[in-house]
Each structure stands twice: as C-alpha cells, then as structure tokens.
Design an enzyme around this catalytic site. Sequence first.
Site, PDB file in Angstrom:
ATOM      1  N   ASP A 157     129.012 -12.001  43.135  1.00 39.44           N
ATOM      2  CA  ASP A 157     129.277 -13.034  44.134  1.00 39.44           C
ATOM      3  C   ASP A 157     127.984 -13.330  44.873  1.00 39.44           C
ATOM      4  O   ASP A 157     127.291 -12.405  45.317  1.00 39.44           O
ATOM      5  CB  ASP A 157     130.346 -12.581  45.127  1.00 39.44           C
ATOM      6  CG  ASP A 157     130.795 -13.718  46.032  1.00 39.44           C
ATOM      7  OD1 ASP A 157     131.267 -14.742  45.500  1.00 39.44           O
ATOM      8  OD2 ASP A 157     130.666 -13.593  47.264  1.00 39.44           O
ATOM      9  N   THR A 158     127.645 -14.604  44.994  1.00 38.74           N
ATOM     10  CA  THR A 158     126.428 -15.023  45.674  1.00 38.74           C
ATOM     11  C   THR A 158     126.793 -15.686  46.989  1.00 38.74           C
ATOM     12  O   THR A 158     127.667 -16.551  47.042  1.00 38.74           O
ATOM     13  CB  THR A 158     125.616 -15.992  44.794  1.00 38.74           C
ATOM     14  OG1 THR A 158     125.292 -15.328  43.568  1.00 38.74           O
ATOM     15  CG2 THR A 158     124.334 -16.432  45.487  1.00 38.74           C
TER      16      THR A 158
END
Length: 186
Positions: free
Chosen positions: A62-63
């Site tokens: 997840d960014t």
Amino acid sequence: MILASTSPRRIELVRRLGVSVTVVSPTAEECACGSPTEVAEENARRKACSVPPNGEIVLGADTVVGLDGAILGKPIDDAAAVEMLRRLRGRTHDVVTGVCLTDGVHSVTAHAHTRVTVANLTDEEICAYVSAGLSRGKAGAYGIQDEQLRGKVTADGDYDNVVGLPVGLVAVLLKEHFYGDNGNCR
C-alpha cells in the site's frame, strides 16, 4: 508468489524479482487512521492476509502520500485530483509504501520512505494532466513515472517506492525471512 494487487504498476515492478507471479485482487477493507507509515503497513498487511497463500508467498502493498501530517489518498474525482496537485506543487512531501509478505504461517511487514518534490506546476499543467486521466487511481493524484511529469517530480530515495513497490526491500525481505542465501525456501 501471489501479488495481492491488481495495480499495473505493482505487477510490472514485482516481475523484476524474477519470480512467477499470480495476481489476485485483495478483499481487505483499507484503514485510514494513523501516520502514513502506520496506514501503509496496516493496509499492506490487510491486503496480504486477505488472500489465501495456497502454498505460496503472498505480497500485499500500500502506497501513501503524506503532506503536513495529512494523508492524500486516491482522488475521488478530477476536482479532488486538481486540488491535491495544487497542494503538492512547489513542495516536498513523503511517500511511504508498506509491504507485507506472508506464507500463512510467517509474516513480515516493513516500509520504504521517499521524499518527493513536485515542481511549481502551473494550473494549466495540472488541468492537462488530470484531464488526460493520469491522476485516477493514484495516491496523491500523480504518477512519478508519467511522461507528462518527467523532470517535474523528483524522488530523494527509492524511485520504485514512489511508483508503488520498493522492489529492493521486497527482495531483502524474501531472502531474510523466506529464502536462505542458497535460494531454498526456509
């Protein structure tokens, strides 16, 4: 390996590891509470754990884009994308990608952090970028790899992290936690 993501950018990046990859859409609900690092790691863990390993290693990622203590997620529409890019222009912000690897028994979670600077984009440049549909589905409403932003967005740190997957970190975690120096599974 199973990649718990349908992101074209992550699929391309994980292939650099030289492993066979199956892509599965994660079913996890994402959280948005906490610091960018906490949110990125927790969402990566949730994504990885939402996919059955079936004898393979599952990778979730997840960014998160952080600016002034706020998390800038994926824009809900073009107006939100324009607003995000206006907030980012001429400034430096943080990009954190959390990664989680699990085989269903053992899990490891970590993150990469990169400082990113956006040039002082004009309103015309912002609107042209957003109108082209390039901000859709991207944290912070931009993709550092997009041709329209080449030379206008610079990374101080891991470039791949900003694209969506710190490949070097994933390789280290695989070696240290799942494979020995000889490549055999632990």
